[in-house]
Structures are given as structure tokens and as C-alpha cells.
Scaffold this motif. Structure first.
Motif, short mmCIF file in Angstrom:
data_model
loop_
_atom_site.label_atom_id
_atom_site.label_comp_id
_atom_site.label_asym_id
_atom_site.label_seq_id
_atom_site.Cartn_x
_atom_site.Cartn_y
_atom_site.Cartn_z
N LYS A 64 9.75 2.98 5.35
CA LYS A 64 8.60 2.48 6.10
C LYS A 64 8.35 3.35 7.32
O LYS A 64 9.26 4.03 7.82
CB LYS A 64 8.85 1.03 6.53
CG LYS A 64 8.96 0.06 5.37
CD LYS A 64 9.22 -1.35 5.87
CE LYS A 64 9.36 -2.34 4.72
NZ LYS A 64 9.64 -3.72 5.19
N ASN A 172 -4.62 4.77 0.54
CA ASN A 172 -3.50 5.38 -0.16
C ASN A 172 -3.75 6.88 -0.30
O ASN A 172 -4.87 7.29 -0.62
CB ASN A 172 -3.35 4.73 -1.54
CG ASN A 172 -2.05 5.10 -2.23
OD1 ASN A 172 -1.98 6.09 -2.94
ND2 ASN A 172 -1.03 4.30 -2.03
N ASN A 186 1.32 4.92 1.43
CA ASN A 186 0.63 3.68 1.09
C ASN A 186 0.41 2.89 2.39
O ASN A 186 1.37 2.38 2.98
CB ASN A 186 1.46 2.87 0.10
CG ASN A 186 0.72 1.65 -0.42
OD1 ASN A 186 -0.48 1.51 -0.21
ND2 ASN A 186 1.43 0.77 -1.08
N LYS A 188 -0.25 0.01 4.66
CA LYS A 188 -0.12 -1.44 4.57
C LYS A 188 -1.01 -2.16 5.58
O LYS A 188 -1.46 -3.28 5.33
CB LYS A 188 1.34 -1.84 4.79
CG LYS A 188 2.29 -1.34 3.72
CD LYS A 188 1.93 -1.90 2.36
CE LYS A 188 2.92 -1.51 1.28
NZ LYS A 188 2.58 -2.07 -0.04
N SER A 189 -1.24 -1.53 6.73
CA SER A 189 -2.15 -2.11 7.72
C SER A 189 -2.78 -0.98 8.52
O SER A 189 -2.17 0.08 8.73
CB SER A 189 -1.41 -3.07 8.66
OG SER A 189 -0.51 -2.39 9.51
#
Length: 217
Positions: A64, A172, A186, A188-189
Motif C-alpha cells: 500500500k 488504475n 490501483n 483506492k481513494s
């Protein structure tokens, strides 16, 4: 007969050319809208998952990350599990957490490596683009655009963008390199116009006690 054959060939070639031009024009139109919206922001914050995938080498790793980018400047801070990258547009600091070492270097805008500050605008120059269709996921519609670098010496040969059709934001990014690796960001926010101090884009040694600084400039 020969004239008919030539005319038929020219007709087919014309249809093919128009068919190719349409996806290219649509890709440019989509990316222009994305760029216009993104460039209207000051600082954006994005939370993402970064994945390296190479089926042949049986490698697949994910981690992450959080990215802060000043949308109209070459400034960013990217924090991941193993490292932090910080840049004020002139210098870049790479903090390697396991080694407790910070490497500082000049920003190289000509580097083949993709600059984190450009992850949402990399398509603006140096690429040919083509629209490949729509994809649906999680109740959202994404417009798919493939990029091919004009410079064939680049270590990657294709970049695939998934763009939220309503939000006009890149959701993405998949980078295909010539060694069989696939790198995926990717998102996510995505939070536009977050309030952060300008100092976030400068390495502060006081926040990293006991870390060795290696100056590569």
C-alpha cells in the motif's frame, strides 16, 4: 479490372484509416478532459496499492502507499511500506526504511523511470494513445486507454489507463515493461485540494533520527 482492384484497395485503406483515427481521437478527447480537471487542483492525495507481477518468474508482490502531489508542480511525497520518496521539484530524497538510509539526488526529468509527480499526467506528452472501450466494475464505468511511448528505447512498451467516466479521474495504471514485468497502481481513494504544508515536499532530517544521509548530487 486492375483499376477496380486499385479503387477497392484504396476504399479499404480509407475505411481502415478512419477506423483507427476514431479511437485515437476519442482517447485524446478523454485525456484532455482528465487533464483539465486534474490541472484545476492544487494538491491531491491518493491512496493506492502498488503491485509487481511477473508470472514467468513467479513473482507477485503488493504494498500500500499514499501519494501527495502538487498538481501543477514537480513536487510530491510518496510513502510506501519499504520507502518514502520526497521531492521539492529540484531534489529527490529516497528513504530506504530497512537500511535506515536516505539518498538525495537531483531530479532527473529525462529519466526512463516514471516520476511519481507525473503518474496522473504522464499521458500528456511522449505517447500515442488509443481508446479501447469501456469496462464496468463496482457499479462504475471506466474508459480504457492504451498508451504507447514514442521512444521505442523506453524500458516499457505499453501503459494502460482505466479512467472513471463520471469523475474524469485515473483509477488504475498498468505499466508493461519489456522484461515481462507488469506494474499496477490501483487508486483506492483520490482527494483533491487537500490542505498540507509546503514543507511536506522537503525532507526533514529531524523526523528521521539516526538515519544516514547519502548525497549523490
Amino acid at each position: 479490372m486492375r483499376k477496380i482492384t486499385i479503387l477497392l484497395f484504396m476504399l479499404i485503406a480509407g475505411i481502415y484509416t478512419r477506423g483507427q483515427a476514431q479511437p485515437e481521437a476519442k482517447a485524446k478527447s478523454i485525456l484532455a478532459e482528465v487533464s483539465k480537471k486534474y490541472r484545476s487542483y492544487d494538491v491531491v492525495k491518493a491512496e493506492f496499492v502498488f503491485t509487481i507481477d511477473n508470472p514467468e518468474a513467479k513473482v507477485k508482490e503488493s504494498q500500500k502507499g499514499i501519494l501527495y502531489v502538487k498538481a501543477n508542480a514537480n513536487k510530491y511525497k510518496m510513502s510506501m511500506d519499504d520507502k518514502d520518496l520526497i521531492s521539492d521539484g529540484k531534489s529527490q530524497w529516497s528513504y530506504l526504511k530497512a537500511d535506515k538510509e536516505v539518498q538525495v539526488s537531483n531530479v532527473d526529468n529525462s529519466s526512463d523511470a516514471l516520476n511519481p509527480a507525473h503518474i496522473f499526467t504522464m499521458y500528456e506528452k511522449g505517447f500515442k494513445s488509443i481508446y479501447t472501450g469501456e469496462s464496468k466494475s463496482g457499479g462504475k464505468v471506466y474508459q480504457m486507454v492504451d498508451l504507447a511511448p514514442n521512444d521505442i528505447k523506453k524500458p516499457y512498451f505499453k501503459v494502460r489507463l482505466s479512467i472513471d467516466k463520471i469523475a474524469k479521474q485515473i483509477s488504475n495504471v498498468v505499466i508493461f515493461d519489456k522484461n515481462g514485468n507488469k506494474y499496477t497502481y490501483n487508486v483506492k481513494s483520490f482527494m483533491p485540494n487537500v490542505k498540507v504544508p509546503e514543507s511536506i515536499f522537503i525532507f526533514d532530517a529531524k523526523k528521521y533520527p539516526g538515519v544516514e544521509l547519502v548525497d549523490l548530487r
